[in-house]
Design an enzyme around this catalytic site. Structure first.
Site, PDB file in Angstrom:
ATOM      1  N   HIS A  79     -11.957  -5.502  12.605  1.00 31.96           N
ATOM      2  CA  HIS A  79     -12.649  -4.425  11.893  1.00 31.96           C
ATOM      3  C   HIS A  79     -13.992  -4.080  12.544  1.00 31.96           C
ATOM      4  O   HIS A  79     -14.463  -2.950  12.438  1.00 31.96           O
ATOM      5  CB  HIS A  79     -12.820  -4.770  10.408  1.00 31.96           C
ATOM      6  CG  HIS A  79     -13.680  -5.944  10.107  1.00 31.96           C
ATOM      7  ND1 HIS A  79     -13.200  -7.240  10.085  1.00 31.96           N
ATOM      8  CD2 HIS A  79     -14.990  -6.028   9.811  1.00 31.96           C
ATOM      9  CE1 HIS A  79     -14.180  -8.054   9.789  1.00 31.96           C
ATOM     10  NE2 HIS A  79     -15.270  -7.357   9.623  1.00 31.96           N
ATOM     11  N   ASP A  95      -7.519   8.310  -0.664  1.00 32.20           N
ATOM     12  CA  ASP A  95      -6.977   8.270  -2.024  1.00 32.20           C
ATOM     13  C   ASP A  95      -8.062   7.837  -3.003  1.00 32.20           C
ATOM     14  O   ASP A  95      -9.130   7.365  -2.630  1.00 32.20           O
ATOM     15  CB  ASP A  95      -5.732   7.374  -2.102  1.00 32.20           C
ATOM     16  CG  ASP A  95      -6.022   5.899  -1.833  1.00 32.20           C
ATOM     17  OD1 ASP A  95      -5.065   5.143  -1.586  1.00 32.20           O
ATOM     18  OD2 ASP A  95      -7.203   5.491  -1.849  1.00 32.20           O
ATOM     19  N   ALA A  96      -7.740   7.961  -4.284  1.00 35.54           N
ATOM     20  CA  ALA A  96      -8.743   7.704  -5.333  1.00 35.54           C
ATOM     21  C   ALA A  96      -9.217   6.252  -5.289  1.00 35.54           C
ATOM     22  O   ALA A  96     -10.408   5.963  -5.452  1.00 35.54           O
ATOM     23  CB  ALA A  96      -8.152   8.023  -6.701  1.00 35.54           C
ATOM     24  N   ASN A  97      -8.291   5.341  -5.036  1.00 34.75           N
ATOM     25  CA  ASN A  97      -8.646   3.916  -5.025  1.00 34.75           C
ATOM     26  C   ASN A  97      -9.624   3.603  -3.890  1.00 34.75           C
ATOM     27  O   ASN A  97     -10.641   2.939  -4.087  1.00 34.75           O
ATOM     28  CB  ASN A  97      -7.368   3.089  -4.884  1.00 34.75           C
ATOM     29  CG  ASN A  97      -7.631   1.613  -4.871  1.00 34.75           C
ATOM     30  OD1 ASN A  97      -8.347   1.098  -5.730  1.00 34.75           O
ATOM     31  ND2 ASN A  97      -7.090   0.908  -3.885  1.00 34.75           N
ATOM     32  N   THR A  98      -9.317   4.124  -2.695  1.00 30.98           N
ATOM     33  CA  THR A  98     -10.176   3.814  -1.547  1.00 30.98           C
ATOM     34  C   THR A  98     -11.515   4.538  -1.654  1.00 30.98           C
ATOM     35  O   THR A  98     -12.554   4.009  -1.251  1.00 30.98           O
ATOM     36  CB  THR A  98      -9.451   4.159  -0.236  1.00 30.98           C
ATOM     37  OG1 THR A  98      -8.162   3.512  -0.238  1.00 30.98           O
ATOM     38  CG2 THR A  98     -10.242   3.714   0.974  1.00 30.98           C
ATOM     39  N   ASN A 131      -4.092  13.168  -7.435  1.00 30.18           N
ATOM     40  CA  ASN A 131      -3.608  14.044  -8.497  1.00 30.18           C
ATOM     41  C   ASN A 131      -4.780  14.767  -9.148  1.00 30.18           C
ATOM     42  O   ASN A 131      -5.897  14.257  -9.205  1.00 30.18           O
ATOM     43  CB  ASN A 131      -2.869  13.193  -9.538  1.00 30.18           C
ATOM     44  CG  ASN A 131      -2.421  14.029 -10.712  1.00 30.18           C
ATOM     45  OD1 ASN A 131      -3.184  14.224 -11.648  1.00 30.18           O
ATOM     46  ND2 ASN A 131      -1.216  14.566 -10.643  1.00 30.18           N
ATOM     47  N   CYS A 164       3.828  15.846  -7.795  1.00 29.01           N
ATOM     48  CA  CYS A 164       4.311  15.485  -9.144  1.00 29.01           C
ATOM     49  C   CYS A 164       4.541  16.733  -9.984  1.00 29.01           C
ATOM     50  O   CYS A 164       4.858  16.633 -11.173  1.00 29.01           O
ATOM     51  CB  CYS A 164       3.272  14.599  -9.821  1.00 29.01           C
ATOM     52  SG  CYS A 164       1.664  15.399  -9.884  1.00 29.01           S
TER      53      CYS A 164
HETATM   54  C1  PCO Z   1       1.504  15.970  -0.400  1.00 32.46           C
HETATM   55  C2  PCO Z   1       0.896  17.323  -0.114  1.00 32.46           C
HETATM   56  C3  PCO Z   1       0.159  17.272   1.187  1.00 32.46           C
HETATM   57  C4  PCO Z   1       2.026  18.353   0.011  1.00 32.46           C
HETATM   58  O1  PCO Z   1       1.449  19.593   0.227  1.00 32.46           O
HETATM   59  C5  PCO Z   1      -0.051  17.742  -1.255  1.00 32.46           C
HETATM   60  O2  PCO Z   1       0.678  17.784  -2.454  1.00 32.46           O
HETATM   61  C6  PCO Z   1      -1.194  16.759  -1.375  1.00 32.46           C
HETATM   62  O3  PCO Z   1      -2.080  16.740  -0.541  1.00 32.46           O
HETATM   63  N1  PCO Z   1      -1.117  15.907  -2.385  1.00 32.46           N
HETATM   64  C7  PCO Z   1      -2.118  14.884  -2.494  1.00 32.46           C
HETATM   65  C8  PCO Z   1      -2.364  14.659  -3.924  1.00 32.46           C
HETATM   66  C9  PCO Z   1      -1.698  13.420  -4.358  1.00 32.46           C
HETATM   67  O4  PCO Z   1      -1.828  12.415  -3.715  1.00 32.46           O
HETATM   68  N2  PCO Z   1      -0.962  13.525  -5.516  1.00 32.46           N
HETATM   69  C10 PCO Z   1      -0.453  12.419  -6.168  1.00 32.46           C
HETATM   70  C11 PCO Z   1       0.276  12.607  -7.279  1.00 32.46           C
HETATM   71  S1  PCO Z   1       0.688  14.213  -7.765  1.00 32.46           S
END
Ligand code: PCO
Length: 191
Positions: A79, A95-98, A131, A164
Protein backbone atom coordinates in the site's frame (compact mmCIF):
# COMPACT_ATOMS: atom_id res chain seq x y z
CA UNK A 1 15.70 15.48 -28.19
CA UNK A 2 13.47 12.53 -27.59
CA UNK A 3 11.03 12.78 -24.76
CA UNK A 4 12.82 11.26 -21.78
CA UNK A 5 9.86 11.68 -19.44
CA UNK A 6 8.05 8.55 -18.36
CA UNK A 7 4.29 8.08 -18.82
CA UNK A 8 2.14 9.47 -16.02
CA UNK A 9 0.88 6.73 -13.69
CA UNK A 10 -2.81 6.41 -12.83
CA UNK A 11 -3.87 4.17 -9.96
CA UNK A 12 -7.53 3.25 -10.55
CA UNK A 13 -9.16 2.16 -7.29
CA UNK A 14 -12.52 0.40 -7.66
CA UNK A 15 -15.03 -0.47 -4.93
CA UNK A 16 -18.24 -2.39 -4.41
CA UNK A 17 -20.67 -0.35 -6.47
CA UNK A 18 -22.31 -1.95 -9.48
CA UNK A 19 -20.71 0.87 -11.50
CA UNK A 20 -17.54 -1.22 -11.41
CA UNK A 21 -19.09 -3.03 -14.39
CA UNK A 22 -17.62 -0.08 -16.35
CA UNK A 23 -14.04 -0.64 -15.15
CA UNK A 24 -12.82 -2.35 -18.33
CA UNK A 25 -14.08 0.46 -20.55
CA UNK A 26 -12.72 3.10 -18.16
CA UNK A 27 -9.23 1.56 -18.21
CA UNK A 28 -9.33 1.27 -22.00
CA UNK A 29 -10.35 4.93 -22.30
CA UNK A 30 -7.52 6.05 -19.99
CA UNK A 31 -4.94 3.98 -21.91
CA UNK A 32 -5.77 5.93 -25.06
CA UNK A 33 -3.91 8.88 -23.55
CA UNK A 34 -0.28 7.76 -23.14
CA UNK A 35 -0.84 6.92 -19.48
CA UNK A 36 0.13 3.91 -17.39
CA UNK A 37 -2.62 2.22 -15.36
CA UNK A 38 -2.65 -0.10 -12.38
CA UNK A 39 -5.83 -1.19 -10.59
CA UNK A 40 -6.52 -1.68 -6.89
CA UNK A 41 -9.69 -3.71 -6.44
CA UNK A 42 -11.54 -4.03 -3.16
CA UNK A 43 -12.86 -7.50 -2.34
CA UNK A 44 -16.48 -6.48 -3.10
CA UNK A 45 -15.56 -4.77 -6.40
CA UNK A 46 -14.39 -8.12 -7.79
CA UNK A 47 -18.00 -9.22 -7.98
CA UNK A 48 -18.50 -6.72 -10.79
CA UNK A 49 -15.58 -7.31 -13.18
CA UNK A 50 -13.30 -9.99 -14.59
CA UNK A 51 -9.62 -9.06 -14.25
CA UNK A 52 -8.89 -11.34 -17.20
CA UNK A 53 -10.87 -9.00 -19.46
CA UNK A 54 -8.76 -5.92 -18.65
CA UNK A 55 -6.22 -4.77 -21.26
CA UNK A 56 -2.94 -6.71 -21.24
CA UNK A 57 -0.31 -5.27 -18.93
CA UNK A 58 -2.76 -3.71 -16.51
CA UNK A 59 -1.92 -5.20 -13.12
CA UNK A 60 -4.71 -5.70 -10.58
CA UNK A 61 -3.79 -5.60 -6.89
CA UNK A 62 -5.98 -7.13 -4.18
CA UNK A 63 -5.87 -7.41 -0.39
CA UNK A 64 -4.20 -10.81 -0.59
CA UNK A 65 -1.30 -9.34 -2.57
CA UNK A 66 -0.37 -7.16 0.39
CA UNK A 67 0.02 -10.16 2.66
CA UNK A 68 1.72 -12.31 0.04
CA UNK A 69 4.37 -9.66 -0.59
CA UNK A 70 5.29 -8.83 3.03
CA UNK A 71 6.59 -11.42 5.41
CA UNK A 72 9.72 -9.82 6.83
CA UNK A 73 11.69 -6.57 7.07
CA UNK A 74 12.87 -5.53 3.64
CA UNK A 75 9.87 -6.97 1.81
CA UNK A 76 7.76 -4.45 -0.14
CA UNK A 77 4.84 -2.82 1.67
CA UNK A 78 2.31 -2.80 -1.14
CA UNK A 79 0.00 0.00 0.00
CA UNK A 80 3.01 2.31 0.43
CA UNK A 81 4.72 1.30 -2.80
CA UNK A 82 1.55 1.74 -4.86
CA UNK A 83 1.09 5.23 -3.39
CA UNK A 84 4.68 6.12 -4.30
CA UNK A 85 4.25 4.67 -7.81
CA UNK A 86 1.12 6.63 -8.64
CA UNK A 87 1.06 10.23 -9.85
CA UNK A 88 -2.70 10.34 -9.42
CA UNK A 89 -5.38 8.19 -7.79
CA UNK A 90 -8.78 7.78 -9.44
CA UNK A 91 -11.37 6.14 -7.21
CA UNK A 92 -14.01 4.97 -9.69
CA UNK A 93 -16.54 4.04 -8.50
CA UNK A 94 -16.46 5.18 -4.90
CA UNK A 95 -19.15 3.25 -3.09
CA UNK A 96 -20.95 4.48 0.01
CA UNK A 97 -19.01 2.20 2.35
CA UNK A 98 -15.58 3.25 1.10
CA UNK A 99 -16.60 6.93 1.08
CA UNK A 100 -17.42 6.58 4.77
CA UNK A 101 -14.17 4.78 5.54
CA UNK A 102 -11.98 7.32 3.70
CA UNK A 103 -13.79 10.26 5.34
CA UNK A 104 -12.95 8.81 8.76
CA UNK A 105 -9.44 7.60 7.99
CA UNK A 106 -10.40 3.94 8.28
CA UNK A 107 -7.89 1.71 6.51
CA UNK A 108 -8.96 -1.92 6.70
CA UNK A 109 -8.05 -3.12 3.21
CA UNK A 110 -5.44 -2.47 0.52
CA UNK A 111 -7.52 0.24 -1.17
CA UNK A 112 -8.20 2.29 1.94
CA UNK A 113 -4.59 1.84 3.13
CA UNK A 114 -3.27 3.26 -0.15
CA UNK A 115 -5.56 6.25 0.25
CA UNK A 116 -4.84 6.64 3.99
CA UNK A 117 -1.12 6.85 3.17
CA UNK A 118 -1.65 9.02 0.07
CA UNK A 119 0.53 12.10 -0.38
CA UNK A 120 -2.21 14.73 -0.61
CA UNK A 121 0.14 17.00 -2.58
CA UNK A 122 -0.63 14.58 -5.43
CA UNK A 123 -4.14 14.63 -6.97
CA UNK A 124 -6.88 12.23 -5.97
CA UNK A 125 -10.13 12.11 -7.93
CA UNK A 126 -13.23 10.27 -6.68
CA UNK A 127 -16.41 9.24 -8.50
CA UNK A 128 -19.24 8.53 -6.03
CA UNK A 129 -21.70 5.82 -7.08
CA UNK A 130 -24.53 4.52 -4.92
CA UNK A 131 -28.27 4.09 -4.77
CA UNK A 132 -30.24 7.35 -4.69
CA UNK A 133 -31.49 6.60 -1.18
CA UNK A 134 -27.91 6.33 0.02
CA UNK A 135 -26.88 9.44 -1.92
CA UNK A 136 -29.67 11.51 -0.41
CA UNK A 137 -28.97 10.44 3.19
CA UNK A 138 -27.46 13.52 4.97
CA UNK A 139 -24.36 11.61 6.03
CA UNK A 140 -23.23 11.50 2.38
CA UNK A 141 -22.83 15.25 1.98
CA UNK A 142 -20.87 15.42 5.23
CA UNK A 143 -18.45 12.77 4.03
CA UNK A 144 -18.08 14.24 0.52
CA UNK A 145 -17.25 17.60 2.14
CA UNK A 146 -14.54 15.99 4.25
CA UNK A 147 -12.82 14.56 1.18
CA UNK A 148 -13.05 17.87 -0.67
CA UNK A 149 -11.63 19.69 2.36
CA UNK A 150 -8.40 17.74 1.81
CA UNK A 151 -8.25 18.82 -1.84
CA UNK A 152 -9.62 15.59 -3.28
CA UNK A 153 -11.49 16.22 -6.54
CA UNK A 154 -15.09 15.01 -6.88
CA UNK A 155 -16.40 13.87 -10.26
CA UNK A 156 -20.05 14.26 -9.30
CA UNK A 157 -22.59 11.48 -9.68
CA UNK A 158 -25.44 11.93 -12.13
CA UNK A 159 -29.13 11.04 -12.29
CA UNK A 160 -30.10 7.84 -14.10
CA UNK A 161 -32.43 4.90 -13.76
CA UNK A 162 -30.20 2.79 -11.54
CA UNK A 163 -29.61 -0.95 -11.64
CA UNK A 164 -32.31 -1.49 -8.98
CA UNK A 165 -34.89 0.45 -11.00
CA UNK A 166 -34.82 3.61 -8.91
CA UNK A 167 -34.43 6.83 -10.89
CA UNK A 168 -32.35 9.64 -9.41
CA UNK A 169 -28.87 10.76 -8.43
CA UNK A 170 -26.23 8.19 -7.57
CA UNK A 171 -25.07 6.95 -10.93
CA UNK A 172 -21.32 7.23 -11.54
CA UNK A 173 -20.36 10.09 -13.86
CA UNK A 174 -20.09 9.18 -17.53
CA UNK A 175 -16.69 7.80 -18.53
CA UNK A 176 -15.93 10.70 -20.84
CA UNK A 177 -16.49 13.11 -17.95
CA UNK A 178 -14.22 11.08 -15.69
CA UNK A 179 -11.43 10.89 -18.28
CA UNK A 180 -11.72 14.58 -19.18
CA UNK A 181 -11.48 15.54 -15.50
CA UNK A 182 -8.47 13.23 -15.08
CA UNK A 183 -6.65 14.72 -18.07
CA UNK A 184 -7.39 18.26 -16.92
CA UNK A 185 -6.04 17.45 -13.46
CA UNK A 186 -2.75 15.91 -14.60
CA UNK A 187 -1.92 18.10 -17.60
CA UNK A 188 0.51 20.20 -15.56
CA UNK A 189 2.28 17.34 -13.80
CA UNK A 190 5.93 17.02 -14.83
CA UNK A 191 7.76 13.81 -13.97
C1 PCO B 1 -24.40 0.75 -13.10
C2 PCO B 1 -24.56 2.02 -13.90
C3 PCO B 1 -23.21 2.54 -14.28
C4 PCO B 1 -25.34 1.69 -15.18
O1 PCO B 1 -25.52 2.87 -15.88
C5 PCO B 1 -25.34 3.07 -13.09
O2 PCO B 1 -26.60 2.55 -12.76
C6 PCO B 1 -24.58 3.44 -11.84
O3 PCO B 1 -23.57 4.12 -11.90
N1 PCO B 1 -25.04 2.92 -10.71
C7 PCO B 1 -24.30 3.15 -9.50
C8 PCO B 1 -25.27 3.27 -8.41
C9 PCO B 1 -25.30 2.02 -7.62
O4 PCO B 1 -24.28 1.52 -7.26
N2 PCO B 1 -26.56 1.53 -7.36
C10 PCO B 1 -26.77 0.50 -6.46
C11 PCO B 1 -28.02 0.05 -6.28
S1 PCO B 1 -29.30 0.67 -7.27
Amino acid sequence: MENTRRKLRVLVCCTGSVATIKLKQLVEDILKHELEVRVVASERSQHFFDAGELPAGVEVFRDADEWAMWTKRGDPVLHIDLGKWADVVLVAPLDANTLAKISQGICDNLLTCVIRAWDIKKPLLFCPAMNTRMWEHPVTATQISALKSWGYIEVPCIAKTLMCGDTGLGAMAELNTIVATLLGTIENIVV
